[in-house]
Design an enzyme around this catalytic site. Structure first.
Site, PDB file in Angstrom:
ATOM      1  N   HIS A 215     -30.276  26.713  13.948  1.00 18.02           N
ATOM      2  CA  HIS A 215     -31.177  25.789  14.634  1.00 18.02           C
ATOM      3  C   HIS A 215     -31.531  26.373  15.989  1.00 18.02           C
ATOM      4  CE1 HIS A 215     -28.283  23.383  17.408  1.00 18.02           C
ATOM      5  NE2 HIS A 215     -27.721  24.513  17.096  1.00 18.02           N
TER       6      HIS A 215
ATOM      7  N   HIS B  65     -30.186  30.433  16.336  1.00 14.39           N
ATOM      8  CA  HIS B  65     -28.766  30.740  16.379  1.00 14.39           C
ATOM      9  C   HIS B  65     -28.093  29.789  15.394  1.00 14.39           C
ATOM     10  CE1 HIS B  65     -28.729  27.248  19.068  1.00 14.39           C
ATOM     11  NE2 HIS B  65     -27.430  27.173  18.862  1.00 14.39           N
TER      12      HIS B  65
END
Length: 137
Positions: free
Chosen positions: A14, A39
């Protein structure tokens, strides 16, 4: 009243960002969590229901049923997915752990009601140091 908790795990990517902000403003507010290339986290999801013990089975809810509900309505939608892009119930929402916990709760709640138990809370652990609990309030 008895409370029972099931843990499930999923991995998801997200990023935290607002499209109406510049990249600089997103970085100032969200730091590395606004990385344009995303990430990810290895999440742990704890789902707690409450109810009365069925005198015939000794269960509040059959844990196989609980596992299937969580996996069908949450894990299958989130595991190895991009929360911002791939998860239907997160579309258009900030992909923070707080919002994710709230939306997971609302995904699960009606499915437990069919089994005469109440969804008590959802705890979503993002890292070993950070977790969010939502009680449906």
């Amino acid at each position: 009243m008895i409370y029972i908790t099931r843990r499930e795990r999923f991995c998801a990517a997200h990023k935290l960002y607002r499209e109406d902000w510049s990249q600089e403003q997103n970085e100032a507010v969200f730091g590395y969590c606004s990385n344009p290339n995303w990430h990810g986290h290895n999440y742990e999801l704890f789902v707690t229901v409450k109810g009365q013990i069925n005198p015939e089975t000794g269960f509040v809810i059959d844990l196989k049923v609980m596992k299937n509900i969580i996996r069908t309505y949450v894990i299958s939608k989130m595991d190895h997915k991009n929360v911002n892009l791939d998860v239907d119930f997160m579309r258009g929402k900030m992909a923070s752990t707080e919002v994710m916990a709230k939306e997971i709760f609302h995904q699960l709640k009606p499915h437990f009601e069919r089994y005469n138990v109440t969804l008590h809370c959802v705890r979503l652990q993002e890292t070993e140091n950070n977790s969010v609990e939502y009680f449906g309030e």
